[in-house]
Design an enzyme around this catalytic site. Structure first.
Site, PDB file in Angstrom:
ATOM      1  N   HIS A   1      -1.923  12.333 -28.937  1.00 28.08           N
ATOM      2  CA  HIS A   1      -3.539  11.968 -29.060  1.00 28.08           C
ATOM      3  C   HIS A   1      -3.526  11.421 -30.553  1.00 28.08           C
ATOM      4  O   HIS A   1      -4.285  12.130 -31.229  1.00 28.08           O
ATOM      5  CB  HIS A   1      -4.306  13.163 -28.807  1.00 28.08           C
TER       6      HIS A   1
ATOM      7  N   THR B   1      -8.354  10.317 -32.216  1.00 31.00           N
ATOM      8  CA  THR B   1      -9.058  10.962 -32.633  1.00 31.00           C
ATOM      9  C   THR B   1      -8.739  11.508 -34.104  1.00 31.00           C
ATOM     10  O   THR B   1      -9.616  11.664 -35.084  1.00 31.00           O
ATOM     11  CB  THR B   1      -9.501  12.196 -31.769  1.00 31.00           C
TER      12      THR B   1
ATOM     13  N   GLY C   1      -7.143  23.975 -26.586  1.00 35.73           N
ATOM     14  CA  GLY C   1      -6.625  22.742 -25.655  1.00 35.73           C
ATOM     15  C   GLY C   1      -7.690  22.756 -24.400  1.00 35.73           C
ATOM     16  O   GLY C   1      -8.152  21.483 -24.122  1.00 35.73           O
TER      17      GLY C   1
ATOM     18  N   HIS D   1      -6.769   7.159 -26.857  1.00 31.22           N
ATOM     19  CA  HIS D   1      -7.143   8.400 -26.919  1.00 31.22           C
ATOM     20  C   HIS D   1      -5.649   9.480 -26.674  1.00 31.22           C
ATOM     21  O   HIS D   1      -5.646  10.469 -27.453  1.00 31.22           O
ATOM     22  CB  HIS D   1      -8.105   8.842 -25.734  1.00 31.22           C
TER      23      HIS D   1
ATOM     24  N   GLU E   1     -20.852  34.139 -18.074  1.00 29.66           N
ATOM     25  CA  GLU E   1     -19.522  34.870 -18.061  1.00 29.66           C
ATOM     26  C   GLU E   1     -18.568  34.059 -18.682  1.00 29.66           C
ATOM     27  O   GLU E   1     -17.715  34.432 -19.478  1.00 29.66           O
ATOM     28  CB  GLU E   1     -19.196  35.358 -16.457  1.00 29.66           C
TER      29      GLU E   1
ATOM     30  N   HIS F   1     -20.013  39.030  -3.074  1.00 28.10           N
ATOM     31  CA  HIS F   1     -19.753  39.757  -4.324  1.00 28.10           C
ATOM     32  C   HIS F   1     -18.567  40.865  -4.328  1.00 28.10           C
ATOM     33  O   HIS F   1     -18.476  41.588  -4.992  1.00 28.10           O
ATOM     34  CB  HIS F   1     -20.962  40.650  -4.593  1.00 28.10           C
TER      35      HIS F   1
END
Length: 702
Positions: free
Chosen positions: A37, A40, A125, A281, A438, A500
């Protein structure tokens, strides 16, 4: 807010040349690897170089310096953004390491890996995980200061430092970033600075195809201090390094809120044909585009990995600044140690991940014959450990009353203005409140563990471990001592029903290499499990705990639990014909099944197997004493899918399991209706014996 004068930025032609060298190295490394990459890393070159060279407090000669700032590259795909700065700054990476990008056994893998390359603070990552790690680091830094130097004035403590984080469009799109950023704003983490590379490009090219929100306003709504630096504002692309430097300094000066800087860049600048496209990219530019870009930069297109000596010497000068800052810090740190001998000794112990002498004597024990849910036993363990393990802290994803993760009498970790009637606290408190987040909780726990200085735990229902799984996997990958308190571990939670009730979760979690999944059979096994978990410092552990009460049984063993599996109750004659293996709440069922079998003249052994990972880690001699290969009639019983139990029962064994979703009803009804009963276990044992030709018939006459 800090009143320090912002130091002037000196940005010389040599700095500009160094930034261009960074761009060229990014192109060359990906070109040589054939994948990667580059885009960036090219456009963020000025920002990364500025941060490492002029802003961030770090010492390349001591990557583990306690007082350092932390840097998190949340957009881990742009690993070269970090690797090249580590090379230029003098962290030990060489030009040859850059040439070996993404190759076998190199120090420059495709994504940064913590513990593999000096200067890499976390493995990144999977997008969004890094920013949540950074939030955890910022929380840990504040807790650490509260433990060791709470009286110091702002900015005067050796424990004051900043967390810097680079994020991409992908990071801010992932849902985990919303959760983590919301919590960071609520916590007013003034030691956290996030730089958002707003380049409008992702793999599917222009982000407009999927993203149109005002990200800055979003962060304003979270309560962050926000700034924008737009290098495209003039209509031409002008890398205004001074403007970014001013923004970074203003962010560091803002100590009451986390800071968010939107930096508008053009990905792949200044590649003449591929900049501002999705093509740059995630793939090499190609030989022609690399040559054309080097010509734009005034470089020799025929040269590859060319780092002029004067550029490297200039960049390596940051080590001198770092060593000087380190030396100044050491003076303050030495004064602190002199004035705080007990705290300093505690810090040394915790930094080594050592437990205090005699700590385990604080663990509670439970009377045989009592009836206690293992979640309740876990709560009592935490209450008992609170005074002896100050490093241990944590909380729940809005399920404290169900998970029982709140240490009694301990203040909440919260800005004072947000404490409530039920939860009093302060910025240096101990009880964490993640809210219903979570996803973020898992990655924040990783950030806390990575930062060092404390040891975290976090709770939710076992079924919602699904929300945490990417972070749990990364904890295992990084070998972090994070503890998960996952309660309501089976259909035994009853009336809440199948949404659940975890069915496939235990074996799905056991499939993660390096994660210890511990399902204790009773209250005492729960205490022993906590002991074993805390004695491990190189891997995460999950405690799977019951909602329903379980009998405290005779014969449980701390050593047996630590070994993962042990003989809980031997056959009446010491020579078992069949072995019953069980975990958690099903150990009681196995014990009852043993009674039925013994009454029918079948000597039966019951093995409690709270942690298959620990059991598999024992030598073969021990495993043979528990599960002798000569005894082939076996039954495993667990309220979940059978999947991995076949390894332990063998081809002639049986598994009493649950291969379908649960239902809404009182838990005893569910166990009965789904066949998780002593009678079923006894029948399975006889079926196993029958396969071996050992099921004797009875004389019935003619």
């Amino acid at each position: 807010m800090s009143t320090e004068l912002v130091p002037a930025l000196e940005w010389t032609d040599l700095d500009k040349k160094a930034v261009d060298v960074v761009r060229a190295l990014a192109m060359d490394a990906v070109e040589k690897a054939g994948s990667g990459h580059p885009g960036t890393a090219m456009s963020l070159a000025p920002a990364a170089y500025l941060l490492f060279q002029r802003v961030m407090r770090h010492d390349p000669t001591d990557p583990n310096w306690l007082g350092r700032d932390r840097f998190v590259l949340s957009c881990g795909h742009s690993s070269l953004t970090l690797y090249i700065q580590l090379y230029l700054s003098g962290y030990g990476l060489t030009l040859d390491d850059l040439k070996r990008l993404r190759q076998w056994d190199s120090l420059t893998p495709g994504h940064p890996e913590h513990g593999h390359t000096a200067g890499v603070e976390t493995t990144t990552g999977p997008l969004g995980q890094g920013i949540a790690n950074a939030v955890g680091m910022a929380m840990a830094a504040r807790r650490e200061r509260g433990l060791f130097d709470p009286e110091a004035e702002p900015g005067t403590s050796p424990f004051d430092h900043n967390i810097w984080c680079f994020v991409s469009d992908g990071d801010i799109e992932e849902g985990i970033s919303h959760e983590a950023s919301s919590l960071a704003g609520h916590q007013k983490l003034g030691n956290l600075v996030v730089v958002y590379d707003d380049n409008h490009i992702s793999i599917e090219d222009d982000t407009q195809i999927a993203l149109s929100e005002d990200v800055v306003k979003r962060y304003e709504a979270y309560g962050w201090h926000t700034q924008s630096v737009d290098w495209t504002a003039s209509g031409e692309y002008v890398e205004d390094v001074q403007a970014l430097y001013d923004a970074l300094q203003a962010a560091r000066a803002e100590t009451d809120r986390p800071s968010f800087i939107r930096l508008r860049t053009i990905i792949g600048y200044p590649a003449p044909n591929k900049q501002n496209t999705g093509k740059i990219h995630g793939s090499a530019l190609g030989e022609a585009e690399v040559a054309a870009t080097k010509e734009v930069l005034g470089m020799d297109p025929a040269k590859s990995f060319d780092v002029p000596a004067e550029v490297l010497e200039h960049a390596r000068g940051v080590a001198q600044r770092g060593r000087a800052e380190h030396a100044e810090w050491e003076k303050t740190y030495a004064e602190w140690r002199l004035a705080n001998a007990e705290r300093a000794a505690e810090l040394d112990r915790i930094s080594r991940r050592e437990l205090p002498a005699g700590w385990a004597t604080a663990l509670p024990s439970f009377e045989k014959g009592a009836s206690v849910a293992t979640r309740k036993a876990s709560g009592e363990v935490l209450n008992a450990l609170a005074p002896v393990l100050p490093e241990l802290w944590g909380g729940s994803a809005d399920l404290a009353e169900s998970n029982l993760t709140t240490m009694k009498g301990e203040p909440s970790f919260i800005p004072e203005e947000f404490q409530t009637k039920d939860f009093k606290g302060n910025r240096y408190g101990r009880t964490l409140h993640f809210g219903i987040r979570e996803h973020a909780m898992g990655a924040i726990l990783n950030g806390i563990a990575l930062h060092g200085g404390t040891r975290p735990y976090g709770g939710t229902f076992l079924v919602f471990s699904d929300y945490m799984r990417p972070a749990v996997r990364l904890a295992a990958l990084m070998k972090l001592p994070v503890t998960y308190v996952w309660t309501h571990d089976s259909i035994g939670l009853g009336e809440d029903g199948p949404t659940h009730q975890p069915i496939e979760h235990l074996w799905a979690l056991r499939a993660i290499p390096g994660l210890d999944v511990v399902r204790p059979a009773d209250a005492n096994e729960t205490a022993y499990a906590w002991k074993a978990v805390l004695e491990h410092t190189d891997r995460p552990a999950a405690l799977a705990l019951t909602r329903q009460n379980l009998p405290v049984v005779e014969g449980t063993s701390a050593e047996g639990v630590a070994r993962g599996g042990y003989v809980l109750r031997e056959a009446s004659d010491g020579q078992p014909r069949v072995i019953l293996i069980a975990t958690g709440s099903e150990v009681e069922i196995a014990l009852n099944g043993q009674e039925l079998l013994e009454a029918q003249g079948i000597p039966t052994r019951v093995v409690s197997m709270p942690c298959v990972e620990w059991f598999n880690g024992q030598d073969s001699a021990y495993r043979q004493t528990v599960l002798p290969s000569s005894i082939r009639a076996r039954v495993a019983v667990e309220a979940g899918i059978a999947l991995g139990w076949h390894e332990y029962v063998g081809e002639c064994g049986e598994v009493v399991s649950l291969e379908h979703f649960g239902a809404s009803a009182p838990y005893k009804t569910l166990y009965e209706q789904f066949g998780l009963t002593a009678e079923r276990v006894a029948a399975a044992a006889k079926a196993s014996l029958a396969k071996l030709g050992q099921d004797k018939g009875e004389t019935t006459g003619n």
